[in-house]
Design a protein around this motif. Structure first.
Motif, short mmCIF file in Angstrom:
data_model
loop_
_atom_site.label_atom_id
_atom_site.label_comp_id
_atom_site.label_asym_id
_atom_site.label_seq_id
_atom_site.Cartn_x
_atom_site.Cartn_y
_atom_site.Cartn_z
N LYS A 33 60.55 -9.97 -96.06
CA LYS A 33 60.74 -11.05 -95.10
C LYS A 33 62.19 -11.51 -95.20
O LYS A 33 62.85 -11.29 -96.21
CB LYS A 33 59.79 -12.22 -95.40
N ILE A 34 62.65 -12.17 -94.15
CA ILE A 34 64.01 -12.72 -94.15
C ILE A 34 64.18 -13.63 -95.37
O ILE A 34 65.22 -13.60 -96.03
CB ILE A 34 64.30 -13.50 -92.85
N ASP A 45 62.90 -13.36 -98.25
CA ASP A 45 63.09 -12.57 -99.47
C ASP A 45 64.57 -12.22 -99.64
O ASP A 45 65.13 -12.34 -100.74
CB ASP A 45 62.28 -11.27 -99.41
N VAL A 46 65.20 -11.80 -98.56
CA VAL A 46 66.62 -11.45 -98.60
C VAL A 46 67.45 -12.71 -98.85
O VAL A 46 68.39 -12.70 -99.64
CB VAL A 46 67.07 -10.76 -97.28
N GLN A 47 67.07 -13.78 -98.20
CA GLN A 47 67.76 -15.07 -98.37
C GLN A 47 67.76 -15.49 -99.83
O GLN A 47 68.81 -15.85 -100.39
CB GLN A 47 67.07 -16.13 -97.51
N ARG A 48 66.60 -15.44 -100.45
CA ARG A 48 66.49 -15.83 -101.86
C ARG A 48 67.32 -14.92 -102.76
O ARG A 48 68.04 -15.38 -103.64
CB ARG A 48 65.03 -15.80 -102.32
N ARG A 49 67.21 -13.60 -102.53
CA ARG A 49 67.90 -12.64 -103.38
C ARG A 49 69.42 -12.80 -103.29
O ARG A 49 70.13 -12.65 -104.28
CB ARG A 49 67.49 -11.22 -102.97
N CYS A 50 69.91 -13.14 -102.09
CA CYS A 50 71.36 -13.32 -101.90
C CYS A 50 71.82 -14.73 -102.28
O CYS A 50 73.02 -14.99 -102.32
CB CYS A 50 71.74 -13.02 -100.45
N GLY A 51 70.88 -15.64 -102.53
CA GLY A 51 71.22 -16.99 -102.96
C GLY A 51 71.65 -17.92 -101.84
O GLY A 51 72.38 -18.88 -102.08
N PHE A 52 71.17 -17.65 -100.61
CA PHE A 52 71.50 -18.51 -99.48
C PHE A 52 70.51 -19.67 -99.37
O PHE A 52 69.33 -19.51 -99.66
CB PHE A 52 71.45 -17.74 -98.16
N ASN A 53 71.01 -20.83 -98.92
CA ASN A 53 70.14 -21.97 -98.67
C ASN A 53 69.40 -21.85 -97.35
O ASN A 53 68.31 -22.40 -97.19
CB ASN A 53 70.94 -23.28 -98.67
N THR A 54 70.01 -21.16 -96.39
CA THR A 54 69.40 -20.96 -95.07
C THR A 54 69.51 -19.47 -94.73
O THR A 54 70.34 -18.75 -95.29
CB THR A 54 70.12 -21.78 -93.97
N PRO A 55 68.71 -19.01 -93.77
CA PRO A 55 68.74 -17.59 -93.40
C PRO A 55 69.80 -17.25 -92.34
O PRO A 55 69.85 -16.11 -91.88
CB PRO A 55 67.33 -17.36 -92.84
N GLN A 56 70.64 -18.19 -91.98
CA GLN A 56 71.58 -17.97 -90.87
C GLN A 56 72.48 -16.75 -91.05
O GLN A 56 72.72 -16.00 -90.09
CB GLN A 56 72.42 -19.22 -90.62
N ALA A 57 72.98 -16.52 -92.25
CA ALA A 57 73.86 -15.36 -92.48
C ALA A 57 73.11 -14.06 -92.22
O ALA A 57 73.67 -13.13 -91.64
CB ALA A 57 74.40 -15.39 -93.90
N PHE A 66 70.57 -13.59 -90.19
CA PHE A 66 70.41 -13.44 -88.74
C PHE A 66 71.71 -12.95 -88.11
O PHE A 66 71.69 -12.13 -87.19
CB PHE A 66 69.95 -14.74 -88.09
N LYS A 67 72.85 -13.44 -88.61
CA LYS A 67 74.15 -12.97 -88.11
C LYS A 67 74.33 -11.48 -88.40
O LYS A 67 74.85 -10.74 -87.57
CB LYS A 67 75.30 -13.77 -88.73
N TRP A 68 73.91 -11.04 -89.59
CA TRP A 68 74.00 -9.62 -89.91
C TRP A 68 73.16 -8.81 -88.93
O TRP A 68 73.61 -7.80 -88.41
CB TRP A 68 73.47 -9.32 -91.31
N MET A 69 71.93 -9.24 -88.72
CA MET A 69 71.00 -8.49 -87.88
C MET A 69 71.45 -8.44 -86.42
O MET A 69 71.18 -7.47 -85.73
CB MET A 69 69.58 -9.05 -88.00
#
Length: 74
Positions: free
Chosen positions: A23-24, A26-38, A40-43
């Motif tokens: 899930k988004i 999961d990637v957010q947590r692994r990369c240490g982001f507070n929000t999933p915005q980055a 979504f920008k990648w995708m």
């Protein structure tokens, strides 16, 4: 001259997330982001992951960085 195709790379990231059952969040947590915005920008192809994040998601997806990045010639 080779350049990163940000649109195709973004589609590649999106497909890898889905194909591997992540899930988004999961990637957010692994990369240490507070929000999933980055992510979504990648995708969308608006941005590409930093080298550090590329290493993280390559390990997470079980692929090499070369398998994530799509290069085109201009």
């Amino acid at each position: 001259m080779p350049v990163i195709d940000t649109q195709a790379t973004g589609i590649n990231i999106k497909n890898m997330i889905k194909a591997r059952g992540f899930k988004i969040a999961d990637v957010q947590r692994r990369c240490g982001f507070n929000t999933p915005q980055a992510i979504f920008k990648w995708m969308r192809g608006d941005a590409v992951p930093t080298i550090d994040n590329m290493v993280i998601i390559a390990e997470m997806f079980g692929v090499t960085i070369d398998e994530i990045i799509v290069v085109k010639m201009i």
